[in-house]
Write a protein that holds these residues in place. Structure first.
Motif, PDB file in Angstrom:
ATOM      1  N   GLN A 263       0.818  -1.217   0.000  1.00 17.16           N
ATOM      2  CA  GLN A 263       0.000   0.000   0.000  1.00 17.16           C
ATOM      3  C   GLN A 263       0.851   1.266   0.000  1.00 17.16           C
ATOM      4  O   GLN A 263       0.330   2.363  -0.201  1.00 17.16           O
ATOM      5  CB  GLN A 263      -0.929   0.008   1.210  1.00 17.16           C
ATOM      6  N   VAL A 264       2.148   1.119   0.200  1.00 15.23           N
ATOM      7  CA  VAL A 264       3.036   2.276   0.234  1.00 15.23           C
ATOM      8  C   VAL A 264       3.395   2.677  -1.189  1.00 15.23           C
ATOM      9  O   VAL A 264       3.986   1.895  -1.938  1.00 15.23           O
ATOM     10  CB  VAL A 264       4.316   1.965   1.038  1.00 15.23           C
ATOM     11  N   GLY A 265       3.030   3.908  -1.552  1.00 13.61           N
ATOM     12  CA  GLY A 265       3.326   4.396  -2.899  1.00 13.61           C
ATOM     13  C   GLY A 265       2.120   4.439  -3.808  1.00 13.61           C
ATOM     14  O   GLY A 265       2.261   4.612  -5.014  1.00 13.61           O
ATOM     15  N   ARG A 266       0.929   4.301  -3.233  1.00 17.68           N
ATOM     16  CA  ARG A 266      -0.288   4.377  -4.044  1.00 17.68           C
ATOM     17  C   ARG A 266      -0.608   5.831  -4.390  1.00 17.68           C
ATOM     18  O   ARG A 266      -0.557   6.714  -3.541  1.00 17.68           O
ATOM     19  CB  ARG A 266      -1.474   3.784  -3.280  1.00 17.68           C
ATOM     20  N   ASN A 267      -0.961   6.083  -5.657  1.00 17.03           N
ATOM     21  CA  ASN A 267      -1.374   7.435  -6.038  1.00 17.03           C
ATOM     22  C   ASN A 267      -2.891   7.579  -5.908  1.00 17.03           C
ATOM     23  O   ASN A 267      -3.580   6.667  -5.448  1.00 17.03           O
ATOM     24  CB  ASN A 267      -0.887   7.783  -7.447  1.00 17.03           C
ATOM     25  N   ASP A 268      -3.410   8.712  -6.326  1.00 18.67           N
ATOM     26  CA  ASP A 268      -4.843   8.979  -6.177  1.00 18.67           C
ATOM     27  C   ASP A 268      -5.702   8.015  -6.987  1.00 18.67           C
ATOM     28  O   ASP A 268      -6.883   7.819  -6.678  1.00 18.67           O
ATOM     29  CB  ASP A 268      -5.161  10.419  -6.599  1.00 18.67           C
ATOM     30  N   GLN A 269      -5.129   7.431  -8.028  1.00 21.35           N
ATOM     31  CA  GLN A 269      -5.858   6.456  -8.842  1.00 21.35           C
ATOM     32  C   GLN A 269      -5.704   5.025  -8.325  1.00 21.35           C
ATOM     33  O   GLN A 269      -6.230   4.076  -8.913  1.00 21.35           O
ATOM     34  CB  GLN A 269      -5.388   6.510 -10.312  1.00 21.35           C
ATOM     35  N   GLY A 270      -4.972   4.886  -7.220  1.00 20.29           N
ATOM     36  CA  GLY A 270      -4.767   3.565  -6.635  1.00 20.29           C
ATOM     37  C   GLY A 270      -3.615   2.785  -7.228  1.00 20.29           C
ATOM     38  O   GLY A 270      -3.395   1.624  -6.871  1.00 20.29           O
ATOM     39  N   GLN A 271      -2.854   3.406  -8.127  1.00 19.15           N
ATOM     40  CA  GLN A 271      -1.717   2.709  -8.738  1.00 19.15           C
ATOM     41  C   GLN A 271      -0.535   2.674  -7.779  1.00 19.15           C
ATOM     42  O   GLN A 271      -0.266   3.660  -7.076  1.00 19.15           O
ATOM     43  CB  GLN A 271      -1.300   3.419 -10.026  1.00 19.15           C
ATOM     44  N   LEU A 272       0.167   1.544  -7.760  1.00 17.16           N
ATOM     45  CA  LEU A 272       1.384   1.425  -6.969  1.00 17.16           C
ATOM     46  C   LEU A 272       2.561   1.918  -7.809  1.00 17.16           C
ATOM     47  O   LEU A 272       2.898   1.313  -8.829  1.00 17.16           O
ATOM     48  CB  LEU A 272       1.606  -0.025  -6.537  1.00 17.16           C
ATOM     49  N   ILE A 273       3.167   3.029  -7.382  1.00 15.07           N
ATOM     50  CA  ILE A 273       4.317   3.594  -8.105  1.00 15.07           C
ATOM     51  C   ILE A 273       5.366   3.958  -7.058  1.00 15.07           C
ATOM     52  O   ILE A 273       5.343   5.052  -6.481  1.00 15.07           O
ATOM     53  CB  ILE A 273       3.918   4.829  -8.939  1.00 15.07           C
ATOM     54  N   ARG A 274       6.277   3.049  -6.789  1.00 16.99           N
ATOM     55  CA  ARG A 274       7.318   3.254  -5.782  1.00 16.99           C
ATOM     56  C   ARG A 274       8.674   3.189  -6.487  1.00 16.99           C
ATOM     57  O   ARG A 274       9.468   2.258  -6.312  1.00 16.99           O
ATOM     58  CB  ARG A 274       7.192   2.191  -4.677  1.00 16.99           C
ATOM     59  N   LEU A 275       8.925   4.214  -7.311  1.00 16.83           N
ATOM     60  CA  LEU A 275      10.167   4.265  -8.074  1.00 16.83           C
ATOM     61  C   LEU A 275      11.348   4.553  -7.154  1.00 16.83           C
ATOM     62  O   LEU A 275      11.197   5.213  -6.114  1.00 16.83           O
ATOM     63  CB  LEU A 275      10.087   5.323  -9.166  1.00 16.83           C
TER      64      LEU A 275
ATOM     65  N   THR B 107      12.393   7.945  -4.752  1.00 16.82           N
ATOM     66  CA  THR B 107      11.308   8.917  -4.631  1.00 16.82           C
ATOM     67  C   THR B 107      10.867   8.992  -3.177  1.00 16.82           C
ATOM     68  O   THR B 107      11.296   8.196  -2.328  1.00 16.82           O
ATOM     69  CB  THR B 107      10.113   8.506  -5.498  1.00 16.82           C
ATOM     70  N   ASP B 108       9.970   9.930  -2.880  1.00  8.77           N
ATOM     71  CA  ASP B 108       9.408   9.998  -1.532  1.00  8.77           C
ATOM     72  C   ASP B 108       8.696   8.700  -1.164  1.00  8.77           C
ATOM     73  O   ASP B 108       8.718   8.261  -0.006  1.00  8.77           O
ATOM     74  CB  ASP B 108       8.433  11.163  -1.429  1.00  8.77           C
ATOM     75  N   GLU B 109       8.076   8.076  -2.165  1.00  6.87           N
ATOM     76  CA  GLU B 109       7.364   6.813  -1.930  1.00  6.87           C
ATOM     77  C   GLU B 109       8.346   5.688  -1.591  1.00  6.87           C
ATOM     78  O   GLU B 109       8.067   4.849  -0.735  1.00  6.87           O
ATOM     79  CB  GLU B 109       6.530   6.450  -3.158  1.00  6.87           C
ATOM     80  N   ASP B 110       9.492   5.685  -2.261  1.00  7.63           N
ATOM     81  CA  ASP B 110      10.523   4.699  -1.947  1.00  7.63           C
ATOM     82  C   ASP B 110      11.037   4.927  -0.521  1.00  7.63           C
ATOM     83  O   ASP B 110      11.259   3.968   0.230  1.00  7.63           O
ATOM     84  CB  ASP B 110      11.670   4.799  -2.959  1.00  7.63           C
ATOM     85  N   LYS B 111      11.212   6.177  -0.134  1.00  7.76           N
ATOM     86  CA  LYS B 111      11.638   6.473   1.238  1.00  7.76           C
ATOM     87  C   LYS B 111      10.638   5.923   2.257  1.00  7.76           C
ATOM     88  O   LYS B 111      11.030   5.329   3.272  1.00  7.76           O
ATOM     89  CB  LYS B 111      11.792   7.981   1.435  1.00  7.76           C
ATOM     90  N   GLN B 112       9.345   6.100   1.978  1.00  2.00           N
ATOM     91  CA  GLN B 112       8.320   5.583   2.889  1.00  2.00           C
ATOM     92  C   GLN B 112       8.411   4.063   3.002  1.00  2.00           C
ATOM     93  O   GLN B 112       8.286   3.502   4.098  1.00  2.00           O
ATOM     94  CB  GLN B 112       6.938   5.993   2.401  1.00  2.00           C
ATOM     95  N   GLY B 113       8.635   3.393   1.866  1.00  6.28           N
ATOM     96  CA  GLY B 113       8.790   1.944   1.891  1.00  6.28           C
ATOM     97  C   GLY B 113      10.030   1.519   2.651  1.00  6.28           C
ATOM     98  O   GLY B 113      10.003   0.566   3.447  1.00  6.28           O
ATOM     99  N   ARG B 114      11.139   2.232   2.430  1.00 10.03           N
ATOM    100  CA  ARG B 114      12.379   1.943   3.150  1.00 10.03           C
ATOM    101  C   ARG B 114      12.189   2.149   4.658  1.00 10.03           C
ATOM    102  O   ARG B 114      12.661   1.333   5.467  1.00 10.03           O
ATOM    103  CB  ARG B 114      13.505   2.848   2.635  1.00 10.03           C
ATOM    104  N   ASP B 115      11.548   3.248   5.020  1.00  9.65           N
ATOM    105  CA  ASP B 115      11.337   3.534   6.444  1.00  9.65           C
ATOM    106  C   ASP B 115      10.524   2.429   7.117  1.00  9.65           C
ATOM    107  O   ASP B 115      10.825   2.017   8.249  1.00  9.65           O
ATOM    108  CB  ASP B 115      10.621   4.872   6.612  1.00  9.65           C
TER     109      ASP B 115
ATOM    110  N   GLU C  89      20.816  11.307  -1.111  1.00 12.38           N
ATOM    111  CA  GLU C  89      21.016  12.197   0.040  1.00 12.38           C
ATOM    112  C   GLU C  89      19.688  12.800   0.487  1.00 12.38           C
ATOM    113  O   GLU C  89      19.397  12.884   1.690  1.00 12.38           O
ATOM    114  CB  GLU C  89      21.989  13.322  -0.343  1.00 12.38           C
ATOM    115  N   ARG C  90      18.865  13.214  -0.480  1.00  9.03           N
ATOM    116  CA  ARG C  90      17.613  13.895  -0.156  1.00  9.03           C
ATOM    117  C   ARG C  90      16.685  13.029   0.689  1.00  9.03           C
ATOM    118  O   ARG C  90      16.046  13.528   1.625  1.00  9.03           O
ATOM    119  CB  ARG C  90      16.902  14.310  -1.453  1.00  9.03           C
ATOM    120  N   ILE C  91      16.613  11.728   0.365  1.00  9.04           N
ATOM    121  CA  ILE C  91      15.692  10.869   1.113  1.00  9.04           C
ATOM    122  C   ILE C  91      16.345  10.260   2.358  1.00  9.04           C
ATOM    123  O   ILE C  91      15.709   9.511   3.103  1.00  9.04           O
ATOM    124  CB  ILE C  91      15.094   9.747   0.234  1.00  9.04           C
TER     125      ILE C  91
END
Length: 411
Positions: free
Chosen positions: A20-32, A35-43, A169-171
Motif C-alpha cells: 500500500q506504500v506508494g499508491r497514487n490517487d488512482q490507486g496505482q502502486l508507483i514506488r520508483l 522517490t518519496d514513496e521509496d523512502k516511505q517503503g524503506r522507512d 542524500e535527499r531521502i
C-alpha cells in the motif's frame, strides 16, 4: 525440523502493508527508486528490522542490510537473503518485496524457534533494481558486486533530470559503508517467477539453476525526410527500410539456426511521424536474451555485424547505445540441490528452471555462490497490478526459503 514453518499471517500482512506504500490517487502502486514513496517503503522496512533488534547498515549506494548474529557466530560470513522493494509504474505488490520480506520472516522464524546457526543471516534490499527512474536496472547489486564504480553510479541521471546521488542524500539513505562491506558466504533470492512456466505446468516451486544473458540497446537510424509519393525507391534514404531489414535479419537468423535467443523490438519513435512523409529518423529499443554463452555471443555478433553492414552501405546513419550487456549466469549447484531437497521435505513439487528476467542474484553471483527460488505467477503476469501469486504459494516459497536457509546454516 519437520515442524519448522514461517508465520503465514505475519508474512502476508507485511506484503499487503508494504504493497500500500506508494499508491497514487488512482490507486496505482508507483514506488520508483529514491522517490518519496521509496523512502516511505524503506522507512517501513527498517522499522520492521529494528523491531527484531537486527543490526541495520546502509552502504553509500543506499543498499540496506539487516543482520541477525549471535555471540557464537560473530565474525563469520553471513548467509544473505534478499531482493528489492522499488517498483515499476502501476506495479503489483509481490515483485521484489516478496523476497525481502520472506528473508525477514526467515530470520524471525529462526529466532522464535531457537534455531542455532553456524553463521549470521543478513537480509538485503538493493537499490534501483527496476531501473525505471534511473536506467539501467540492478544498479544497487551491480555496484555492490564491484562491477560498476560507485562514483559513476551516483552520477546516473534520472528520467526526470535528477542525479541519483543527490536523490539518495535527499531521502536520507546515503549510508557510510562502502559497497561490498558485507561479504556473504552465499546468497538466495526468493521471487515470483514473472513468467508462465510454473503456473502452466502446475509446479509449486522453481529451483532456478541459471539466468539468461541480457542485452539492451537503443538504436537510431538516420535518413532523409521526403515525399511519400514522389520519391522513387532508388533515391530514398528511408530509416524504416533499415529497421525492417535489421529486424528481419535477426529473426530469420535466430529461427533458421535455432538459437536459444529471443529478440524484442519493444519501442520505436519516428520523426516526423507523419503518414505521407518518409521518416528522417527511426529510434528503437532492442532487448535480446539467451541462457547460454553460445547463443548470447552469437546473437551479439549478429547485431553488431548487421549494424555495420547497414552503415557501410552509406545511405543510412547508424548510432547504437548499449545500455546493458549481462552475460548468462550459472547458479551454484549445491544451493540449487538444497532448494530441491527443501521442497521435497515439504512435499512440494519442484522444477529446475531458467530465469528469463534479470535479478539482483545474477550480480551477487559474481562475489558469492547464489541461487534463486521461484513461486508461480498466475498466467505469467508481472509488472502489472494484475500480478498475482496465491497466499498458499507465497507461504510455500517462504517455507522453502526457510528450510533451505537452515540446511546451509547448519552444514
Amino acid at each position: 525440523m519437520n515442524h519448522l514453518k514461517i508465520n503465514e499471517e505475519r508474512l502476508l500482512n507485511r506484503i499487503t502493508e508494504l504493497g500500500q506504500v506508494g499508491r497514487n490517487d488512482q490507486g496505482q502502486l508507483i514506488r520508483l527508486a529514491l522517490t518519496d514513496e521509496d523512502k516511505q517503503g524503506r522507512d517501513l522496512l527498517v522499522s520492521w528490522f529494528q523491531e527484531l533488534n537486527l543490526k541495520v547498515e546502509i552502504d553509500r549506494f543506499g543498499n540496506i542490510f539487516a543482520t541477525w548474529e549471535e555471540e557464537h557466530n560473530k565474525g563469520e560470513k553471513p548467509l544473505m537473503l534478499g531482493s528489492h522493494i522499488d517498483s515499476v509504474i502501476d506495479a503489483g505488490i509481490y515483485d521484489g518485496s516478496y523476497g525481502v520480506l520472506s528473508g525477514l520472516e526467515t530470520i524471525q522464524s529462526l529466532k522464535e524457534n531457537n534455531i542455532k546457526t553456524k553463521r549470521p543471516v543478513t537480509v538485503a534490499a538493493f537499490t534501483n533494481e527496476e531501473g525505471v527512474r534511473f536506467p539501467p536496472s540492478m544498479l544497487g547489486s551491480l555496484v555492490y558486486s564491484g562491477d560498476l564504480s560507485l562514483e559513476n553510479a551516483l552520477d546516473t541521471m534520472s528520467i526526470d533530470g535528477l542525479r541519483l546521488g543527490d536523490e539518495l542524500e535527499r531521502i536520507g539513505y546515503a549510508g557510510n559503508n562502502e559497497p561490498g562491506f558485507i561479504q556473504p558466504e552465499a546468497y538466495i533470492e526468493l521471487h515470483i517467477e514473472q513468467g508462465p512456466v510454473l503456473d502452466k505446468e502446475d509446479f509449486e516451486i522453481g529451483a532456478v539453476h541459471n539466468l539468461q544473458g541480457n542485452s539492451r540497446r537503443e538504436i537510431t537510424f538516420r535518413g532523409e525526410a521526403n515525399h511519400a509519393g514522389s520519391t522513387p525507391n532508388y533515391l530514398r534514404k528511408d530509416p524504416m527500410q533499415a529497421v525492417t531489414y535489421f529486424m528481419s535479419t535477426l529473426y530469420n537468423y535466430i529461427n533458421k539456426n535455432e538459437l536459444d535467443t529471443v529478440a524484442t523490438l519493444g519501442s520505436i519513435q519516428l520523426e516526423p511521424n507523419a503518414a505521407t512523409i518518409i521518416p528522417s529518423k527511426a529510434t528503437f529499443t532492442l532487448d535480446m536474451r539467451s541462457p547460454t554463452e553460445k547463443g548470447f555471443h552469437e546473437a551479439q555478433k549478429l547485431v553488431r555485424d548487421t549494424l555495420e553492414e547497414i552503415k557501410a552501405e552509406g545511405k543510412i546513419g547508424v548510432e547504437a547505445t548499449e545500455f546493458a550487456i549481462f552475460e548468462p549466469v550459472i547458479f551454484d549447484k549445491s544451493i540449487v540441490e538444497n532448494i530441491v531437497a527443501a521442497a521435497e521435505e515439504l512435499t512440494l513439487s519442484s522444477k529446475l528452471m531458467t530465469s528469463g528476467a534479470g535479478h539482483d542474484a545474477q550480480m551477487i553471483n559474481r562475489v558469492a555462490p547464489s541461487a534463486m527460488i521461484f513461486v508461480p505467477s498466475k498466467d505469467g503476469v508481472s509488472h502489472n497490478p494484475l500480478e498475482y501469486t496465491s497466499p498458499e504459494q507465497l507461504v510455500n516459497g517462504a517455507n522453502v526459503l526457510l528450510r533451505t536457509a537452515v540446511r546451509l546454516l547448519q552444514s
